[in-house]
Scaffold this active site. Sequence first.
Site, PDB file in Angstrom:
ATOM      1  N   GLU A  71       3.918  30.152  36.879  1.00 25.23           N
ATOM      2  CA  GLU A  71       2.514  29.741  36.937  1.00 25.23           C
ATOM      3  C   GLU A  71       1.613  30.791  37.575  1.00 25.23           C
ATOM      4  O   GLU A  71       0.444  30.550  37.830  1.00 25.23           O
ATOM      5  CB  GLU A  71       2.383  28.385  37.645  1.00 25.23           C
ATOM      6  CG  GLU A  71       3.090  28.289  38.989  1.00 25.23           C
ATOM      7  CD  GLU A  71       3.038  26.892  39.596  1.00 25.23           C
ATOM      8  OE1 GLU A  71       2.225  26.058  39.172  1.00 25.23           O
ATOM      9  OE2 GLU A  71       3.814  26.639  40.530  1.00 25.23           O
ATOM     10  N   ASP A 125      -1.964  26.173  36.716  1.00 23.68           N
ATOM     11  CA  ASP A 125      -2.199  27.338  37.573  1.00 23.68           C
ATOM     12  C   ASP A 125      -2.193  28.630  36.776  1.00 23.68           C
ATOM     13  O   ASP A 125      -2.968  29.535  37.054  1.00 23.68           O
ATOM     14  CB  ASP A 125      -1.164  27.392  38.705  1.00 23.68           C
ATOM     15  CG  ASP A 125      -1.561  26.485  39.850  1.00 23.68           C
ATOM     16  OD1 ASP A 125      -2.733  26.538  40.267  1.00 23.68           O
ATOM     17  OD2 ASP A 125      -0.712  25.711  40.321  1.00 23.68           O
ATOM     18  N   CYS A 169       5.003  22.142  31.674  1.00 20.97           N
ATOM     19  CA  CYS A 169       4.726  20.905  32.413  1.00 20.97           C
ATOM     20  C   CYS A 169       3.301  20.818  32.938  1.00 20.97           C
ATOM     21  O   CYS A 169       2.971  19.927  33.701  1.00 20.97           O
ATOM     22  CB  CYS A 169       5.725  20.710  33.548  1.00 20.97           C
ATOM     23  SG  CYS A 169       5.578  21.929  34.851  1.00 20.97           S
TER      24      CYS A 169
HETATM   25  C1  PEP Z   1       0.761  23.616  37.017  1.00 22.14           C
HETATM   26  O1  PEP Z   1       0.255  24.424  37.787  1.00 22.14           O
HETATM   27  O2  PEP Z   1       0.588  23.640  35.772  1.00 22.14           O
HETATM   28  C2  PEP Z   1       1.609  22.532  37.535  1.00 22.14           C
HETATM   29  C3  PEP Z   1       2.323  21.781  36.724  1.00 22.14           C
HETATM   30  O3  PEP Z   1       1.627  22.314  38.873  1.00 22.14           O
HETATM   31  P1  PEP Z   1       0.428  21.650  39.692  1.00 22.14           P
HETATM   32  O4  PEP Z   1      -0.563  21.104  38.704  1.00 22.14           O
HETATM   33  O5  PEP Z   1       1.051  20.621  40.551  1.00 22.14           O
HETATM   34  O6  PEP Z   1      -0.110  22.805  40.463  1.00 22.14           O
HETATM   35 MG    MG Z   2       0.903  24.577  39.853  1.00 24.70          MG
END
Ligand code: PEP
Ligand code: MG
Length: 364
Positions: A258, A282, A329
Amino acid sequence: SKRIAGIISARGSNSSHVAILARAMGIPAVMGASNVSLGWMDQCEVIADGYQGRIYVQPPAIVKTEYSRLIKEESLLKKELRGLRNLPAETSDGFKVALMVNSGLLADEAISHSETEDGVGLYRTEFLFMVRESFPSESEQQEMYHKILKAYAPMSVNIRTIDVGGDKPLPYLPVAEDNPSLGWRGIRVALDHPDILVTQIKALLKASLGLNNMNIMFPMLSNLDELDEAQALYENALYEVKLKHPDIATPKVGVMIEVPSAMLLAESFAKRVDFLSIGSNDLTQYLLAVDRNNPRVAKLYDTLNPAVLRGIKLVVDAGVKQAKPVCVCGEMAGDPIAALLLVAMGVGSLSMANSNIARVKWVI
Ligand code: PEP
Ligand code: MG
């Protein structure tokens, strides 16, 4: 969630954590309504359109009629989607896609109406830490994780180690930074406080005893040294737990991709771990230099920007080359149009809000 019809927030945007939570609960949300006074809406009739990101205050009859029609259409669609429940997510040319859920609310609530048969692609543990007043002990954590793992067993659960900092501040670990997204967050916090990470990993390992359905993943890595350090801590924790529980299953270990540097180094990461998981929320923020929470630049936050798509393709290809599975994800995995692009790029597993699973299955 039954008592809340919709959420309108002056701050944040589509991939802010409040939006992610709202999506998980199936509550329509409009984020970043920064140019209206929310107080002024008090006692007014309001329409919150989470699809368009629009709000209507004291809407005229014609708008109300149109939205009543849309609500009916939506419930018909939901009924149609229910018919897909027991069918696999498979393209007409036979490419099978695992559709997993993102979770991180309390397990009991999430599982009761979970649409997945493929497990949890991302379990965000930080919320368990955020709703408390101090760090939970190892045994408290063990109990929480066991509940989660048990709720989904025999399906597998990818548990992400604590990812606080940035837009997810921990009330009892206050940090003031000018640039929190580029500051002390994710694995950086955990490696500076190895006790936090080791306690968490031990609790996770013990929680998985007898269930054997857990994988572990680390968030926000930006270089390979961080992976080496995290893996060393993990190995130590595993060694210690195995002394007492020799028959404990060894979980698969993966990393979140990310941060742009991790994206470019994806193949080196893939060599060292069992799986990769692309955090497109991210990754988009850092690739495009657009704060995921800032409504002023929300128009620029585009997960379909060709740079983001090329970056994702790079990671997918690295996974293929090293024969390691790659999951997406971030929130884009739950957007039916984006999901099609991801599948076309060869992504074999998508993890999303439970409420998006049926729609994504429908397009596939
Ligand atoms: C993302 O950054 O895409 C992620 C799944 O983590 P979070 O949204 O919790 O930062
Ligand atoms: Mg993230």
